[in-house]
Design an enzyme around this catalytic site. Structure first.
Site, PDB file in Angstrom:
ATOM      1  N   MET A 119       0.878  -1.254  -0.039  1.00 61.25           N
ATOM      2  CA  MET A 119       0.202  -0.299   0.046  1.00 61.25           C
ATOM      3  C   MET A 119       0.696   1.290  -0.085  1.00 61.25           C
ATOM      4  O   MET A 119       1.724   1.436   0.858  1.00 61.25           O
ATOM      5  CB  MET A 119      -0.978   0.031   1.233  1.00 61.25           C
ATOM      6  N   ILE A 146       1.083  -4.696   8.245  1.00 59.34           N
ATOM      7  CA  ILE A 146       2.379  -4.383   8.814  1.00 59.34           C
ATOM      8  C   ILE A 146       2.678  -3.010   8.400  1.00 59.34           C
ATOM      9  O   ILE A 146       2.397  -2.390   7.476  1.00 59.34           O
ATOM     10  CB  ILE A 146       3.518  -5.216   7.532  1.00 59.34           C
ATOM     11  N   GLY A 155      -0.228   3.958   4.827  1.00 59.89           N
ATOM     12  CA  GLY A 155      -0.064   2.834   3.873  1.00 59.89           C
ATOM     13  C   GLY A 155       1.168   1.777   4.423  1.00 59.89           C
ATOM     14  O   GLY A 155       1.569   2.287   5.523  1.00 59.89           O
ATOM     15  N   SER A 156       1.190   0.840   3.863  1.00 56.24           N
ATOM     16  CA  SER A 156       2.332  -0.392   4.106  1.00 56.24           C
ATOM     17  C   SER A 156       2.236  -1.369   3.416  1.00 56.24           C
ATOM     18  O   SER A 156       2.244  -1.386   2.135  1.00 56.24           O
ATOM     19  CB  SER A 156       2.259  -0.312   5.713  1.00 56.24           C
ATOM     20  N   ARG A 157       1.792  -2.375   4.107  1.00 53.59           N
ATOM     21  CA  ARG A 157       1.729  -3.756   3.446  1.00 53.59           C
ATOM     22  C   ARG A 157       0.658  -4.664   4.307  1.00 53.59           C
ATOM     23  O   ARG A 157       0.510  -4.632   5.498  1.00 53.59           O
ATOM     24  CB  ARG A 157       3.052  -4.529   3.370  1.00 53.59           C
TER      25      ARG A 157
END
Length: 218
Positions: free
Chosen positions: A101, A157, A187-189
C-alpha cells in the site's frame, strides 16, 4: 494469469467519508491551515504558513478518505488497496499474497471473508520500508478469522512512514465480507494467507482494490 478481476473501485455511493483513527493527524493540520488562512491578510508570517499548511491539510483529507464500496462477489476478496508485491507458497501449504500500500492508496482495510474474528494480536517491531524483506519483522497486527474456508490469517504491517495500525474491531466480532476492520496510517503492507488448495487469481504487479478485487479462483 489474466487480469480478469477488476482493479477499479466500484463505489456504491458518491459520498466519501473520512477513516476512523485519522483524527490525531488530521485535526491539527486542518486547524493550523484554518488559523493561518484567517490571519494571512494581517500577517506576512501567517501568509507564508498558509500555503504549505493548506496543502498539507488537503493531502491529509485525501490520505484518510474512506470511500463506500460495492462489495464484489467471490470467496476471498482483497483486504487492501495497493499492488500485489509477492505471491509465495508457505511451508504449511498455504499461499501468502502480499499487497503493498503506497501513501496514495486508501488506508482502510477490509475483511477478506465473512466470519468471526478469533484473534487480533499486536506485535511490536521495526519500521523499515514495506518493500524490504526485513519488513516481516516490522510493527504489525495479526488477524485470524474463522470462515467457511477455515482459519484465515491476515497481517497488517507498518512501514517506514506508517507508525500506527488501528484495529476497528475486537476478538469475537462477527464480520461481513468487505467490512472495514482497521486502518494503517499512511499505507504499508497487508499479507493474506490462503488455505492449502485455494488457487490464487491475481499476479505480482496487479493492482487491487479492497472489497472489489477477487484474490482466489474457483
Amino acid at each position: 494469469m489474466p487480469h480478469s478481476q477488476t482493479s477499479a473501485p466500484r463505489d456504491s455511493r458518491a459520498g466519501v467519508r473520512l477513516a476512523r483513527g485519522a483524527s490525531p493527524w488530521l485535526l491539527p493540520t486542518v486547524a493550523t491551515a484554518a488559523v493561518s488562512l484567517l490571519r494571512a491578510r494581517r500577517s506576512g508570517a501567517a501568509k507564508a504558513v498558509a500555503v504549505p499548511a493548506t496543502a498539507l491539510a488537503a493531502g491529509m483529507l485525501w490520505f484518510f478518505r474512506d470511500p463506500e464500496r460495492e462489495i464484489a462477489p467471490g470467496r476471498v476478496i482483497s483486504p487492501a488497496d495497493g499492488v500485489v508485491q509477492s505471491i509465495m507458497p508457505w511451508k504449511d501449504g498455504r499461499t501468502r499474497v502480499a499487497i503493498f500500500m503506497s501513501p496514495l492508496n486508501v488506508h482502510v482495510n477490509r475483511a477478506p471473508l465473512a466470519g468471526t474474528v478469533t484473534s487480533v494480536e499486536h506485535i511490536p517491531g521495526g519500521f523499515v520500508p514495506a518493500f524490504n524483506k526485513e519488513s516481516e519483522n516490522n510493527e504489525r497486527v495479526v488477524w485470524h478469522f474463522d470462515t467457511e474456508l477455515g482459519d484465515i490469517e491476515m497481517i497488517q504491517i507498518a512501514g517506514a512512514v506508517a507508525r500506527r495500525i488501528v484495529p476497528y474491531i475486537p476478538e469475537g466480532t462477527k464480520v461481513e465480507q468487505g467490512e472495514r476492520i482497521g486502518l494503517i496510517r499512511f499505507g504499508s503492507r497487508v499479507d493474506l494467507y490462503l488455505p492449502e488448495g485455494v488457487e490464487v487469481a491475481v499476479e505480482v504487479g496487479q493492482k487491487t482494490v479492497a472489497g472489489v478485487t477477487r484474490i482466489d479462483r474457483d
